[in-house]
Design an enzyme around this catalytic site. Structure first.
Site, PDB file in Angstrom:
ATOM      1  N   ARG A 119     -18.273  -0.970  12.696  1.00 24.96           N
ATOM      2  CA  ARG A 119     -18.927   0.230  12.612  1.00 24.96           C
ATOM      3  C   ARG A 119     -18.679   0.850  11.158  1.00 24.96           C
ATOM      4  O   ARG A 119     -17.532   0.376  10.593  1.00 24.96           O
ATOM      5  CB  ARG A 119     -18.480   1.327  13.590  1.00 24.96           C
ATOM      6  CG  ARG A 119     -16.777   1.435  13.494  1.00 24.96           C
ATOM      7  CD  ARG A 119     -16.233   2.340  14.371  1.00 24.96           C
ATOM      8  NE  ARG A 119     -14.662   2.201  14.333  1.00 24.96           N
ATOM      9  CZ  ARG A 119     -13.598   3.055  13.344  1.00 24.96           C
ATOM     10  NH1 ARG A 119     -14.355   3.739  12.695  1.00 24.96           N
ATOM     11  NH2 ARG A 119     -12.469   2.845  13.340  1.00 24.96           N
ATOM     12  N   THR A 165      -1.645  -2.789   8.381  1.00 23.60           N
ATOM     13  CA  THR A 165      -2.424  -3.243   7.498  1.00 23.60           C
ATOM     14  C   THR A 165      -2.004  -3.929   6.253  1.00 23.60           C
ATOM     15  O   THR A 165      -1.782  -3.326   5.351  1.00 23.60           O
ATOM     16  CB  THR A 165      -3.799  -2.239   7.412  1.00 23.60           C
ATOM     17  OG1 THR A 165      -3.389  -1.179   6.310  1.00 23.60           O
ATOM     18  CG2 THR A 165      -4.259  -1.603   8.737  1.00 23.60           C
ATOM     19  N   GLU A 192      -8.136  -3.548   3.956  1.00 28.45           N
ATOM     20  CA  GLU A 192      -6.982  -3.645   4.594  1.00 28.45           C
ATOM     21  C   GLU A 192      -7.102  -4.439   6.038  1.00 28.45           C
ATOM     22  O   GLU A 192      -7.928  -4.141   6.862  1.00 28.45           O
ATOM     23  CB  GLU A 192      -6.395  -2.276   5.180  1.00 28.45           C
ATOM     24  CG  GLU A 192      -6.413  -1.354   3.720  1.00 28.45           C
ATOM     25  CD  GLU A 192      -5.576   0.058   4.212  1.00 28.45           C
ATOM     26  OE1 GLU A 192      -4.978   0.038   5.145  1.00 28.45           O
ATOM     27  OE2 GLU A 192      -5.621   0.922   3.172  1.00 28.45           O
ATOM     28  N   TYR A 205       4.903  -9.521   2.592  1.00 29.25           N
ATOM     29  CA  TYR A 205       4.243  -9.135   1.284  1.00 29.25           C
ATOM     30  C   TYR A 205       4.594 -10.396   0.459  1.00 29.25           C
ATOM     31  O   TYR A 205       5.480 -10.911   0.474  1.00 29.25           O
ATOM     32  CB  TYR A 205       5.117  -7.910   1.008  1.00 29.25           C
ATOM     33  CG  TYR A 205       4.937  -6.608   1.563  1.00 29.25           C
ATOM     34  CD1 TYR A 205       3.563  -5.857   1.464  1.00 29.25           C
ATOM     35  CD2 TYR A 205       6.003  -5.956   2.287  1.00 29.25           C
ATOM     36  CE1 TYR A 205       3.618  -4.839   2.045  1.00 29.25           C
ATOM     37  CE2 TYR A 205       5.607  -4.891   2.955  1.00 29.25           C
ATOM     38  CZ  TYR A 205       4.493  -4.223   2.865  1.00 29.25           C
ATOM     39  OH  TYR A 205       4.233  -2.984   3.423  1.00 29.25           O
ATOM     40  N   LYS A 238       4.167   2.768   9.762  1.00 30.83           N
ATOM     41  CA  LYS A 238       4.842   4.226   9.986  1.00 30.83           C
ATOM     42  C   LYS A 238       4.145   5.133  10.772  1.00 30.83           C
ATOM     43  O   LYS A 238       4.421   5.543  11.821  1.00 30.83           O
ATOM     44  CB  LYS A 238       5.279   4.684   8.785  1.00 30.83           C
ATOM     45  CG  LYS A 238       6.252   4.297   8.093  1.00 30.83           C
ATOM     46  CD  LYS A 238       7.040   5.113   7.131  1.00 30.83           C
ATOM     47  CE  LYS A 238       7.520   4.090   5.783  1.00 30.83           C
ATOM     48  NZ  LYS A 238       7.009   4.367   4.497  1.00 30.83           N
ATOM     49  N   ASN A 251      -2.590  -5.091   2.605  1.00 33.78           N
ATOM     50  CA  ASN A 251      -3.408  -4.609   1.737  1.00 33.78           C
ATOM     51  C   ASN A 251      -3.802  -5.814   0.518  1.00 33.78           C
ATOM     52  O   ASN A 251      -2.701  -6.500   0.080  1.00 33.78           O
ATOM     53  CB  ASN A 251      -2.988  -3.515   1.032  1.00 33.78           C
ATOM     54  CG  ASN A 251      -3.069  -2.430   1.738  1.00 33.78           C
ATOM     55  OD1 ASN A 251      -2.487  -2.187   2.801  1.00 33.78           O
ATOM     56  ND2 ASN A 251      -3.500  -1.052   1.115  1.00 33.78           N
ATOM     57  N   HIS A 266      -1.573  -9.831  15.837  1.00 36.23           N
ATOM     58  CA  HIS A 266      -0.503 -10.803  16.243  1.00 36.23           C
ATOM     59  C   HIS A 266       0.860  -9.974  15.867  1.00 36.23           C
ATOM     60  O   HIS A 266       0.644  -9.159  14.961  1.00 36.23           O
ATOM     61  CB  HIS A 266      -0.606 -12.127  15.414  1.00 36.23           C
ATOM     62  CG  HIS A 266       0.541 -13.071  15.684  1.00 36.23           C
ATOM     63  ND1 HIS A 266       0.677 -13.909  16.794  1.00 36.23           N
ATOM     64  CD2 HIS A 266       1.539 -13.207  14.826  1.00 36.23           C
ATOM     65  CE1 HIS A 266       1.714 -14.518  16.764  1.00 36.23           C
ATOM     66  NE2 HIS A 266       2.485 -13.974  15.461  1.00 36.23           N
ATOM     67  N   GLY A 272       0.945  -1.198  -0.068  1.00 34.50           N
ATOM     68  CA  GLY A 272      -0.006   0.079  -0.036  1.00 34.50           C
ATOM     69  C   GLY A 272       0.962   1.245  -0.140  1.00 34.50           C
ATOM     70  O   GLY A 272       1.877   1.218  -0.608  1.00 34.50           O
TER      71      GLY A 272
HETATM   72  P1  ADP Z   1       1.080  -0.905   3.344  1.00 37.11           P
HETATM   73  O1  ADP Z   1       0.906   0.499   3.189  1.00 37.11           O
HETATM   74  O2  ADP Z   1       2.281  -1.278   2.283  1.00 37.11           O
HETATM   75  O3  ADP Z   1       0.117  -1.760   3.596  1.00 37.11           O
HETATM   76  P2  ADP Z   1       1.662  -0.956   6.271  1.00 37.11           P
HETATM   77  O4  ADP Z   1       2.389   0.089   6.741  1.00 37.11           O
HETATM   78  O5  ADP Z   1       0.344  -0.988   6.410  1.00 37.11           O
HETATM   79  O6  ADP Z   1       2.146  -0.786   4.631  1.00 37.11           O
HETATM   80  O7  ADP Z   1       2.219  -2.165   6.573  1.00 37.11           O
HETATM   81  C1  ADP Z   1       1.559  -3.490   6.102  1.00 37.11           C
HETATM   82  C2  ADP Z   1       2.820  -4.856   5.978  1.00 37.11           C
HETATM   83  O8  ADP Z   1       2.983  -4.967   7.591  1.00 37.11           O
HETATM   84  C3  ADP Z   1       1.688  -6.232   5.494  1.00 37.11           C
HETATM   85  O9  ADP Z   1       1.690  -6.058   4.231  1.00 37.11           O
HETATM   86  C4  ADP Z   1       2.657  -6.938   6.212  1.00 37.11           C
HETATM   87  O10 ADP Z   1       3.703  -7.447   5.363  1.00 37.11           O
HETATM   88  C5  ADP Z   1       3.300  -6.325   7.431  1.00 37.11           C
HETATM   89  N1  ADP Z   1       2.735  -6.764   8.807  1.00 37.11           N
HETATM   90  C6  ADP Z   1       3.373  -6.993   9.705  1.00 37.11           C
HETATM   91  N2  ADP Z   1       2.539  -7.342  10.984  1.00 37.11           N
HETATM   92  C7  ADP Z   1       1.388  -7.265  10.181  1.00 37.11           C
HETATM   93  C8  ADP Z   1       0.218  -7.458  11.143  1.00 37.11           C
HETATM   94  N3  ADP Z   1      -0.004  -7.745  12.444  1.00 37.11           N
HETATM   95  N4  ADP Z   1      -1.011  -7.307  10.407  1.00 37.11           N
HETATM   96  C9  ADP Z   1      -0.958  -6.757   9.219  1.00 37.11           C
HETATM   97  N5  ADP Z   1       0.304  -6.561   8.460  1.00 37.11           N
HETATM   98  C10 ADP Z   1       1.591  -6.869   9.288  1.00 37.11           C
HETATM   99 MG    MG Z   2      -1.619  -1.072   4.724  1.00 31.72          MG
END
Ligand code: ADP
Ligand code: MG
Length: 162
Positions: free
Chosen positions: A104, A27, A79, A91, A21, A29, A84, A15
């Site tokens: 909600r 989340t 998302e 990815y 960050k 995607n 956990h 995403g």
């Molecule tokens: P993006 O915008 O690429 O989705 P995120 O900051 O939302 O980036 O981080 C998502 C990524 O973090 C997921 O694709 C996965 O690889 C990793 N990740 C690590 N722990 C988790 C978790 N508990 N739930 C969801 N994603 C996680």
């Molecule tokens: Mg995400």
């Protein structure tokens, strides 16, 4: 919503990298192809259910479906935050989820702190609700074990609906 429980599976794609960050809540995607399969009666908003990465353990999850008003997104997204702590990102792996309940509708927040507080509230509600026997039952669904099959081909990795 008559489409619940809703089973969905797809590759984890990148995403905008803002989940972990900015919020401390990553989340995972789904690609557009998975989002486009959603039945019409699945409203945007926050859902809870079960999730599994590859053939790993099944964990509780919360999922946001929608237009991400806080970020003024122009694209619909699905998302999943898996409840956990993973050692590393996943990815490119296959995420299997079943959405079992609705928490909600989506809404916009005045501050990032308010958004984070709302998500943490959703996580607590998801954890509680998933302890109900009818929801615990779905954790055992064969759907989650289908990914362990070595005969699985690319075409059936992406599967949506019941
Ligand atoms: P993006 O915008 O690429 O989705 P995120 O900051 O939302 O980036 O981080 C998502 C990524 O973090 C997921 O694709 C996965 O690889 C990793 N990740 C690590 N722990 C988790 C978790 N508990 N739930 C969801 N994603 C996680
Ligand atoms: Mg995400």
């Amino acid at each position: 919503m008559k489409s619940l429980p809703y089973f969905s599976r797809g590759e984890v794609v990148r995403g905008f990298g803002r989940g972990s960050k900015e919020l401390g809540i990553p989340t995972a995607n789904f690609p557009d192809s998975v989002v486009e399969h959603l039945p019409g009666d699945i409203s945007t908003g926050i859902y809870y259910g079960w999730a599994c990465v590859g053939s790993g353990d099944i964990h509780k999850m919360v999922m946001s479906i929608g237009w991400n008003p806080y970020y003024k997104n122009t694209k619909k997204s699905m998302e999943t935050h898996v409840i956990h702590t993973f050692k590393e990102d996943f990815y490119g792996q296959i995420l299997s989820v079943v959405m079992v309940g609705y928490i909600r509708p989506e809404r916009s927040y005045d501050s990032l702190d308010a958004l984070i507080a709302a998500i943490n509230h959703d996580i607590e509600e998801a954890k509680r609700n998933l302890e109900l026997p009818e929801h615990l039952k779905l954790k055992e669904d064969n759907f989650f074990r289908a990914t362990t099959s070595t005969s699985m081909t690319t075409s059936n990795k992406i599967m949506n609906g019941h």
